[in-house]
Design an enzyme around this catalytic site. Sequence first.
Site, PDB file in Angstrom:
ATOM      1  N   CYS A 405       1.036  -1.187  -0.237  1.00  0.00           N
ATOM      2  CA  CYS A 405      -0.023  -0.117   0.056  1.00  0.00           C
ATOM      3  C   CYS A 405       0.945   1.330   0.031  1.00  0.00           C
ATOM      4  O   CYS A 405       0.163   2.392  -0.249  1.00  0.00           O
ATOM      5  CB  CYS A 405      -0.991  -0.062   1.293  1.00  0.00           C
ATOM      6  SG  CYS A 405      -2.358  -1.270   1.067  1.00  0.00           S
ATOM      7  N   LYS A 408       0.586   3.531  -3.121  1.00  0.00           N
ATOM      8  CA  LYS A 408      -0.528   4.429  -3.408  1.00  0.00           C
ATOM      9  C   LYS A 408      -0.241   6.034  -3.865  1.00  0.00           C
ATOM     10  O   LYS A 408       0.911   6.398  -3.555  1.00  0.00           O
ATOM     11  CB  LYS A 408      -1.524   4.320  -2.385  1.00  0.00           C
ATOM     12  CG  LYS A 408      -2.165   3.018  -2.171  1.00  0.00           C
ATOM     13  CD  LYS A 408      -3.339   3.336  -1.067  1.00  0.00           C
ATOM     14  CE  LYS A 408      -4.192   2.166  -0.999  1.00  0.00           C
ATOM     15  NZ  LYS A 408      -5.245   2.145   0.243  1.00  0.00           N
ATOM     16  N   ASP A 446     -14.821   7.226   1.925  1.00  0.00           N
ATOM     17  CA  ASP A 446     -14.980   5.767   2.840  1.00  0.00           C
ATOM     18  C   ASP A 446     -14.259   4.752   2.006  1.00  0.00           C
ATOM     19  O   ASP A 446     -13.767   4.906   0.814  1.00  0.00           O
ATOM     20  CB  ASP A 446     -16.380   5.447   2.970  1.00  0.00           C
ATOM     21  CG  ASP A 446     -17.057   6.030   3.763  1.00  0.00           C
ATOM     22  OD1 ASP A 446     -17.056   6.336   5.042  1.00  0.00           O
ATOM     23  OD2 ASP A 446     -18.030   6.860   3.393  1.00  0.00           O
ATOM     24  N   GLY A 538     -11.352 -13.749 -12.392  1.00  0.00           N
ATOM     25  CA  GLY A 538     -10.326 -12.434 -12.397  1.00  0.00           C
ATOM     26  C   GLY A 538      -9.984 -12.079 -13.548  1.00  0.00           C
ATOM     27  O   GLY A 538     -10.394 -12.713 -14.607  1.00  0.00           O
TER      28      GLY A 538
END
Length: 749
Positions: A405, A408, A446, A538
Site C-alpha cells: 500500500c 499508493k 469511505d 478475475g
Amino acid sequence: MPQVVLVGAGHTHIQVLRHWMMHPDPAVEATLVVDTPIAVYSGMAPGLVAGQYERHELEIDAVPLARRAGVRVVLAPCTGVEATNRRVLVEGREPLPFDIASFDVGSTVAGLELPGVREHAVPTRPINRLAAAISGRVEALTSRQPNVVVVGSGAGGIELAFCIDARLRGLDLEPRVTIVEAGDRILPGYHPALARRIEAAAGERGVRALVDTTVSGVEENGVRLEDGRTLDSDLTFWVTGAAALPIFRGSDLPLCDRGFARTRSTLQVEGHDHIFAVGDCATLIDQPNRPRAGVYAVRMGPYLIENLERLTTGQRLRRYRPQGDFLALLNLGDGRAAGAKWGAAFEGRWVMRLKDRIDRRFMERFQALDPDGAALPAFGAMDAGPVAHAANGEPHSTPMFCGGCAAKVGPDRLGRALARAGLNDRAETGDQVLLDQIILDTGTPDDAVAYRTPAGDRIVASLDAFPAFTDDPWLVGRVAAVNACSDLHATGVTPRFAQALITLPQEADGETAEELLIQVLAGARAALDPEGVLLLGGHTNTGPELVVGFHVEGLSEDGGGLLLKSQVRPGDALVLTKPLGSGVLLAADRMGLCPGRWLRACLASMQASNRGAMEAARRAGVTAATDVSGFGLAGHLGEMAQASGVVLEVYVDALPAFPGALKLLGRGERSTSHDQNTRLPVEVERLAAPGPRLELVFDPQTSGGLVAAVSPERVDGLLSDLKARGFHGATVIAHARAARSGNPRLVLA
C-alpha cells in the site's frame, strides 16, 4: 534459471548465503525456507548458559543475510520433501518446486519419548530453544542448593554441566550437579586424555558423574533411573545425542536406521543427485559413525558452496572427507577451557581465550546487524548494494520504490485528480435513476463503494491492488486478499465474493509465470477460504512487475447501518486495533536492514484478518470506522475529521508500534511514500515533539488495522472484546471534539 531451495539456516547454509552475498550468482534463483529467522551458534551456547555471553552474541539472523544475497525468504516450517516430484512441503502453504534443494535443518535430542522428558526436562536441541529457556529456568530455582542433573556426557553435556554450575555459583548458590551417562565413560568418542582432564576438573568442582547408568523417565523434581533409584533434580537437562527430525519421515528419500538422510561424500542424497543434506540432519554413507558436531557442519560449507555451483554447470563434484582429528575445545564455565588435539590434552584460561577468539571471529562473518538492527561496519563495507552511509557514518537506505500500500498515490494528488475529473460531483451528469441507487462513491471518503440494485439489495464493494512488497508470491497473494477484504470490514460488511486482478512480470517465462500465478492464488485462498469468501474469477496480464489485487463484494442488510468516516461524534474515543510501522519495516527489509524477528512480527499482523475487529466494533455500537493503509494513520484520521466536521486529537505517545519501527524511523529510514503522506488536505496541528513517534503517524501501512470511533462508556468493553479476539495491541489513540467555526482538523499532541 535453476530454482535452488535451501531449507534451514544451519552452520553450512549460512556460509552459502554469505558467499552468494559476496559473489552473486545470476544463473540461479534461490529461496531460503526457515521456521525461525534466528540461527544460534552452538559453539557459544554453553557460554550463554554460564552467563559469559549475551544472547544476541550467538545469534545469526538469516533474513538480512538472505536479502543481501538476493535470496527469497519463506518464514514457515518445512514439513517434508517430495524428492521425485521435486517439491518442498511447507506448513500451511503451497509446495515450493525446485531444481536443486539442500537441507541443513539440524536435529533434535534422542529419548524425548521417555516418560516426563518433554514435560520436565530442558532439551538442548534445537539450540535456539535452549537459548530461549535457560534464563527463565534459572530464575525459577528456589533452593539455595539446587540439584541439577545433566543426562548425557558428550561434549555438549560436559560443557553444559560445568557452565550451569558456574552460572549458579555466580548467583551465590551452591549447586549439586550430576552427569548421567549410559556408556562406560564420559566423553565417548573423544580422546581418553581429554576425558581424564574433565574427570579431574569435575572432582575439583564437585560435579558428580554416574556412568553405566540409564534413565527411565523424568519427574517434576527428579530423574528416575532404570535400577529403581531417583535422583533429586530441580533442573534437568537432556543432552542424550542427536535424533532425526520428522522432516524426512514419509518422504521418498533414503534414510539410515536412525532417520537421517543418507548422503554420499559429495553431500548429495543417495539416489537423488539434485538434493543435498548437510550437518546433523545427514549421515555420510562412508562415515556412518561420524559424531554430530558443529565443527563438521562448518567444514562442509565450502564443499556445498562449490558443489551447488558445479551441479548447475555440469562439472564433477568435490568429495568431502571429515577431518580425522579436530581441535576440541570445551568451555568449563569459570574462565577456563579444556582442549585436545593430536592426542594431547590441555587446560587453562589461555584455552578459553583461544576458544572465545575462534568463536567471535566466526560470528563476525555472519552477523549483519547489531541488536538494534543497525548495519555492522564489516557488512556495510562488504555490501556494494543498497546500504550506504551518511556523512555522520550512520547507515541509511538509498531510495528504492516500495510496494504494498506504500505504492499508493498520495492523498493530496488523488483528491485533486478526482476533483478535476469530475468524479466528486455527478449531480449534473448521468442517469438520475442510477444516481439514486448510489450509497457511497468517490464523493465520500469511505473505504468502499455501495449501491442499491433494482431489487433493493445493497451491495458494498471495493477494489484494491498493489505491487509486490516482497519476493514471496504466496505471501503477497495472501496479504493482498486480507487487505482488500479489510475495506469492507471497515464499513461493517462481511465480504462474500472476490475477483482477482494479477499482473505477472513480463520477464517470467511460461513455467515461471505459471508457478507465480499458482503461488499468488494459493496465498489468496489461504486468506479467503477461512472467511467464506468465494474467489469467482478475475483477470491476468503481464507488466513490469508483480501486481496483485482483488475486487471484493458483500451484501449490506441495512445500507444505513454502514460504518462511515462521516459519523464520528464529539466525545468519541478512537481505538486502533493493530500496531503501526509496516511501511518502514518493509522498506528496511528490502535493504537488508530489518532483523528477521521484526519482520516476522510485522508479516504476522499483515496476514491477520480484520473481520474479528469489525464484529467487535459492531457489538460495541460503533458507527464510524476506517482501515489504516497507504495514506498512513494521519491520512485516514484526516479523512474522518474532515468528513465528520470534528477535531481529532491524536495521542502520539500512545501509538502502538511494531518491534523495531521506531528505531528505524529514528535512524532516518523511510518508506518512499512517507513524505507524500505528510501533505494532507486537512489542517494538521503538530504539538508533539519531532521524533520517531511523530513520524509513525505518516508511515504507510499495508494490511493495517481498523480505527473505530466508540462512545466513551463502551471503550473498555470494545478493548476487552478486541483483545479476546487476538488484537492484543488495541488501544485508544485519539479523541474527537467539536470543531469551532466549522474548522475540522487533526491535532498531533
